[in-house]
Design an enzyme around this catalytic site. Structure first.
Site, PDB file in Angstrom:
ATOM      1  N   SER A  23      74.221 -23.434  -8.975  1.00 41.45           N
ATOM      2  CA  SER A  23      75.664 -23.626  -9.192  1.00 41.45           C
ATOM      3  C   SER A  23      76.053 -25.095  -9.099  1.00 41.45           C
ATOM      4  O   SER A  23      77.242 -25.421  -9.169  1.00 41.45           O
ATOM      5  CB  SER A  23      76.454 -22.798  -8.167  1.00 41.45           C
ATOM      6  OG  SER A  23      76.047 -23.096  -6.849  1.00 41.45           O
ATOM      7  N   ASN A 110      76.815 -18.847   3.413  1.00 48.13           N
ATOM      8  CA  ASN A 110      77.900 -17.908   3.097  1.00 48.13           C
ATOM      9  C   ASN A 110      79.226 -18.333   3.727  1.00 48.13           C
ATOM     10  O   ASN A 110      80.268 -18.305   3.078  1.00 48.13           O
ATOM     11  CB  ASN A 110      77.539 -16.493   3.549  1.00 48.13           C
ATOM     12  CG  ASN A 110      76.334 -15.956   2.799  1.00 48.13           C
ATOM     13  OD1 ASN A 110      75.869 -16.583   1.845  1.00 48.13           O
ATOM     14  ND2 ASN A 110      75.816 -14.823   3.241  1.00 48.13           N
ATOM     15  N   THR A 155     119.297 -13.279 -27.988  1.00 45.77           N
ATOM     16  CA  THR A 155     118.545 -12.107 -27.537  1.00 45.77           C
ATOM     17  C   THR A 155     117.871 -11.578 -28.799  1.00 45.77           C
ATOM     18  O   THR A 155     118.446 -11.683 -29.892  1.00 45.77           O
ATOM     19  CB  THR A 155     119.431 -10.998 -26.923  1.00 45.77           C
ATOM     20  OG1 THR A 155     120.324 -10.536 -27.936  1.00 45.77           O
ATOM     21  CG2 THR A 155     120.236 -11.494 -25.735  1.00 45.77           C
ATOM     22  N   HIS A 156     116.670 -11.070 -28.675  1.00 42.32           N
ATOM     23  CA  HIS A 156     115.876 -10.627 -29.832  1.00 42.32           C
ATOM     24  C   HIS A 156     115.698 -11.765 -30.841  1.00 42.32           C
ATOM     25  O   HIS A 156     115.561 -11.522 -32.036  1.00 42.32           O
ATOM     26  CB  HIS A 156     116.511  -9.430 -30.546  1.00 42.32           C
ATOM     27  CG  HIS A 156     116.937  -8.330 -29.621  1.00 42.32           C
ATOM     28  ND1 HIS A 156     116.106  -7.311 -29.239  1.00 42.32           N
ATOM     29  CD2 HIS A 156     118.107  -8.128 -28.947  1.00 42.32           C
ATOM     30  CE1 HIS A 156     116.744  -6.504 -28.403  1.00 42.32           C
ATOM     31  NE2 HIS A 156     117.964  -6.985 -28.195  1.00 42.32           N
ATOM     32  N   SER A 277      99.189 -34.368 -39.743  1.00 42.68           N
ATOM     33  CA  SER A 277      98.238 -33.507 -40.451  1.00 42.68           C
ATOM     34  C   SER A 277      97.281 -34.388 -41.231  1.00 42.68           C
ATOM     35  O   SER A 277      97.641 -35.490 -41.654  1.00 42.68           O
ATOM     36  CB  SER A 277      99.016 -32.594 -41.395  1.00 42.68           C
ATOM     37  OG  SER A 277      98.204 -32.199 -42.475  1.00 42.68           O
ATOM     38  N   LYS A 283     103.985 -33.962 -42.159  1.00 43.37           N
ATOM     39  CA  LYS A 283     103.918 -33.141 -40.946  1.00 43.37           C
ATOM     40  C   LYS A 283     103.997 -33.927 -39.640  1.00 43.37           C
ATOM     41  O   LYS A 283     103.445 -35.008 -39.511  1.00 43.37           O
ATOM     42  CB  LYS A 283     102.613 -32.324 -40.929  1.00 43.37           C
ATOM     43  CG  LYS A 283     102.573 -31.194 -41.911  1.00 43.37           C
ATOM     44  CD  LYS A 283     103.596 -30.105 -41.670  1.00 43.37           C
ATOM     45  CE  LYS A 283     103.166 -29.125 -40.612  1.00 43.37           C
ATOM     46  NZ  LYS A 283     102.047 -28.294 -41.002  1.00 43.37           N
ATOM     47  N   ASN A 285     103.491 -32.368 -35.874  1.00 47.79           N
ATOM     48  CA  ASN A 285     103.232 -31.065 -35.245  1.00 47.79           C
ATOM     49  C   ASN A 285     103.354 -31.104 -33.722  1.00 47.79           C
ATOM     50  O   ASN A 285     102.941 -32.077 -33.093  1.00 47.79           O
ATOM     51  CB  ASN A 285     101.823 -30.582 -35.601  1.00 47.79           C
ATOM     52  CG  ASN A 285     101.664 -30.310 -37.080  1.00 47.79           C
ATOM     53  OD1 ASN A 285     102.621 -29.948 -37.749  1.00 47.79           O
ATOM     54  ND2 ASN A 285     100.461 -30.501 -37.583  1.00 47.79           N
ATOM     55  N   GLU A 290     101.457 -26.136 -28.397  1.00 47.55           N
ATOM     56  CA  GLU A 290     100.592 -25.053 -28.891  1.00 47.55           C
ATOM     57  C   GLU A 290      99.359 -24.934 -27.995  1.00 47.55           C
ATOM     58  O   GLU A 290      98.881 -23.832 -27.714  1.00 47.55           O
ATOM     59  CB  GLU A 290     100.187 -25.317 -30.338  1.00 47.55           C
ATOM     60  CG  GLU A 290     101.361 -25.130 -31.288  1.00 47.55           C
ATOM     61  CD  GLU A 290     101.087 -25.675 -32.670  1.00 47.55           C
ATOM     62  OE1 GLU A 290      99.954 -25.578 -33.149  1.00 47.55           O
ATOM     63  OE2 GLU A 290     102.030 -26.229 -33.274  1.00 47.55           O
ATOM     64  N   TYR A 317      78.699 -11.004   1.622  1.00 47.66           N
ATOM     65  CA  TYR A 317      78.469 -11.891   0.478  1.00 47.66           C
ATOM     66  C   TYR A 317      77.542 -11.249  -0.543  1.00 47.66           C
ATOM     67  O   TYR A 317      76.554 -10.612  -0.193  1.00 47.66           O
ATOM     68  CB  TYR A 317      77.861 -13.233   0.947  1.00 47.66           C
ATOM     69  CG  TYR A 317      77.568 -14.177  -0.208  1.00 47.66           C
ATOM     70  CD1 TYR A 317      78.564 -14.986  -0.728  1.00 47.66           C
ATOM     71  CD2 TYR A 317      76.308 -14.226  -0.801  1.00 47.66           C
ATOM     72  CE1 TYR A 317      78.317 -15.834  -1.804  1.00 47.66           C
ATOM     73  CE2 TYR A 317      76.043 -15.072  -1.876  1.00 47.66           C
ATOM     74  CZ  TYR A 317      77.057 -15.870  -2.367  1.00 47.66           C
ATOM     75  OH  TYR A 317      76.808 -16.711  -3.433  1.00 47.66           O
ATOM     76  N   LYS A 325      83.983 -19.799  -8.613  1.00 42.74           N
ATOM     77  CA  LYS A 325      84.375 -21.208  -8.715  1.00 42.74           C
ATOM     78  C   LYS A 325      84.774 -21.633 -10.121  1.00 42.74           C
ATOM     79  O   LYS A 325      85.832 -22.229 -10.314  1.00 42.74           O
ATOM     80  CB  LYS A 325      83.250 -22.099  -8.171  1.00 42.74           C
ATOM     81  CG  LYS A 325      83.251 -22.098  -6.638  1.00 42.74           C
ATOM     82  CD  LYS A 325      82.071 -22.778  -6.033  1.00 42.74           C
ATOM     83  CE  LYS A 325      80.855 -21.914  -5.905  1.00 42.74           C
ATOM     84  NZ  LYS A 325      81.049 -20.604  -5.247  1.00 42.74           N
TER      85      LYS A 325
HETATM   86  N1  ARG Z   1      76.069 -21.320  -4.362  1.00 39.93           N
HETATM   87  C1  ARG Z   1      76.466 -20.201  -3.592  1.00 39.93           C
HETATM   88  C2  ARG Z   1      77.876 -19.772  -4.040  1.00 39.93           C
HETATM   89  O1  ARG Z   1      78.520 -20.524  -4.659  1.00 39.93           O
HETATM   90  C3  ARG Z   1      76.500 -20.522  -2.146  1.00 39.93           C
HETATM   91  C4  ARG Z   1      76.275 -19.368  -1.233  1.00 39.93           C
HETATM   92  C5  ARG Z   1      74.906 -18.870  -1.365  1.00 39.93           C
HETATM   93  N2  ARG Z   1      74.521 -17.942  -0.397  1.00 39.93           N
HETATM   94  C6  ARG Z   1      73.439 -17.175  -0.567  1.00 39.93           C
HETATM   95  N3  ARG Z   1      73.145 -16.400   0.381  1.00 39.93           N
HETATM   96  N4  ARG Z   1      72.750 -17.223  -1.651  1.00 39.93           N
HETATM   97  O2  ARG Z   1      78.307 -18.677  -3.785  1.00 39.93           O
END
Ligand code: ARG
Length: 465
Positions: A23, A110, A155-156, A277, A283, A285, A290, A317, A325
């Site tokens: 991660s 965790n 309205t509408h 454009s 144009k 825009n 948007e 966990y 994340k």
């Molecule tokens: N990278 C993990 C997360 O974002 C951290 C926690 C990992 N814990 C584990 N027991 N693998 O959740």
């Protein structure tokens, strides 16, 4: 990077699996919070004599060095690391040897990750709040200039009754005030400290969770170790507050897009906040709005992702939770980007008052006032409504408006009409007459602005930290 858990395994993890599992590409943004959390943890371990206080001090200094080196660009993230937590710990051990290996005593990733996300999102929530407040203040400023700028209310998407541009904008300020309230409410529940929950069942070491909570500026430690590592409600609540905020921005964007069209032409965006454009030379825009409208889809998607990701998880966990994340971080980033782009865009737009008034003068938006005129002369509302409806139909057939009918034409419809009807149906009278609390009359909108500014001032000084 060698795995911390290599002792239990006979083989190295497959390179693809390593990437799949990692991660660090998206949790490296939490490096500062991870290090600050570890510093507080090490200080507590030293104070409680769980590790030698001198070693604790070395760890604290080592962590500060790592933080400084990341910020100055000397130290780069190792993208083969499993996550930011493993990266920082490995770097510390590289620098301190044996001592570095003591940091993770009485802690699990965790509870560490649960802590880091809370710390990171607390900062994000505050940043979003400041930006939303700026947007709300900007809308108050523009509204203040336009308490007499008559426009049709719809309205509408059909012209309905006369209001002012100031009144219309202040409706958005009310939405943003509620958004600020939701962010603050989310913050309150985010502001509890999970470290000490361990992997799930806390620890046998004599840790001091209150000390860590105080050192890191939390309101209190969490109450249950299983919940401490399993809870992602605060991510969901923040994603929900952001999705609602974005839905509001999206509605405003939709209106800006309409108002910029030749069909409305109520406003013109500054060149710095518009795009052209590649083929059509004429144009200009409203791309920003948007994109805000489009990006609202991501914010709603992120909320759905989080709810769906959590709904089937047994305590405590599970690795699924690593997916939290990207979703919630993206919501925060999107909200900050959109709010901070919309504020100067609105600040610099040109309001085309004449066009608003011309639109208000067509479409019979004073028909209710015409009926009310008859009611004030003693007629029952339903009868007055019917007579005015017949008048409108007559106008449409004869290409006239209620303002351009002659008194004779009015009187041929009903003898109660007198020459004062023209004043009663004039747009300014219609707006000024709606002077009840919350109404569009200029003095009431001015009062709304005062109240909103007071609330913005109060909300900002009291709630977060
Ligand atoms: N990278 C993990 C997360 O974002 C951290 C926690 C990992 N814990 C584990 N027991 N693998 O959740």
């Amino acid at each position: 990077m060698a795995k911390m858990w290599a002792g239990r395994f006979k083989k190295e993890v497959d390179a693809k699996v390593n990437d799949f599992n990692s991660s660090i590409s998206f949790d490296a943004v939490m490096y500062k919070h991870d290090i600050e959390g570890s510093i507080a943890h090490a200080m507590m371990l030293g104070k409680q004599n769980i590790i030698d206080p001198k070693e604790a001090e070395l760890i604290v200094q080592g962590l500060k060095g790592i933080l400084a080196d990341i910020e100055s660009g000397v130290l780069e993230f190792d993208m083969t690391a499993e996550d930011i937590h493993m990266f920082v710990e490995a770097e510390l051990t590289k620098r301190l040897g044996e001592t570095g290996k003591r940091l993770h005593t009485a802690r699990s990733r965790n509870d560490q990750v649960a802590l880091d996300i809370r710390m990171y999102l607390k900062d994000e929530t505050k940043e979003i709040e400041v930006l939303v407040k700026e947007l709300a203040e900007t809308l108050c400023d523009i509204a203040e200039e336009h308490t007499e700028t008559v426009m049709p209310g719809y309205t509408h998407l059909q012209r309905a009754q006369p209001i002012t541009f100031g009144h219309h904008l202040m409706a958005y300020v009310q939405m943003l005030l509620r958004d600020i309230g939701r962010l603050q409410d989310t913050y309150k529940r985010m502001n509890v400290m999970p470290l000490g929950s361990g992997a799930l069942a806390s620890t046998t070491y004599p840790i001091d969770r209150r000390l860590v909570s105080d050192l890191l500026g939390f309101s209190a430690p969490t109450q249950n170790s299983l919940d401490g590592v399993s809870d992602r409600d605060f991510c969901i609540e923040l994603a929900s507050a952001v999705a609602t905020l974005m839905m509001h921005l999206s509605r405003l964007s939709e209106e800006v897009i309409l108002w910029c069209s030749w069909e409305f032409k109520f406003i013109e965006l500054d060149d710095a906040y518009s795009t052209g454009s590649s083929i059509m030379p004429q144009k200009k825009n409203p791309d920003i709005t948007e994109l805000v409208r489009g990006k609202t889809a991501r914010a709603i998607g992120n909320l759905t992702t989080l709810l769906t990701m959590m709904k089937g998880l047994p305590l405590a966990y599970n690795k699924d939770m690593q997916e939290d994340k990207e979703a919630v971080f993206d919501s925060c980033k999107t909200a900050k980007l959109c709010v901070s782009t919309m504020t100067p865009m609105l600040k610099t737009m040109k309001v085309l008052k004449e066009n608003m008034r011309n639109a208000a003068a067509r479409g019979f938006i004073n028909a209710t006032d015409c009926a009310d005129y008859l009611v004030k002369k003693g007629m029952a509302f339903r009868d007055a409504y019917k007579i005015t409806g017949t008048l409108v139909a007559y106008c449409i057939d004869h290409d006239k408006t209620l303002e351009t009918l002659s008194l004779q034409e009015y009187q041929s419809m009903h003898p109660s009409f007198e020459s004062d009807v023209f004043d009663a149906i004039s747009l300014d009278t219609c707006v000024k007459g709606r002077n009840v609390l919350g109404g569009p009359a200029p003095e009431m909108v001015k009062q709304q602005i005062v109240e909103a500014r007071k609330q913005l001032e109060y909300e900002m000084t009291s709630k977060m930290d």
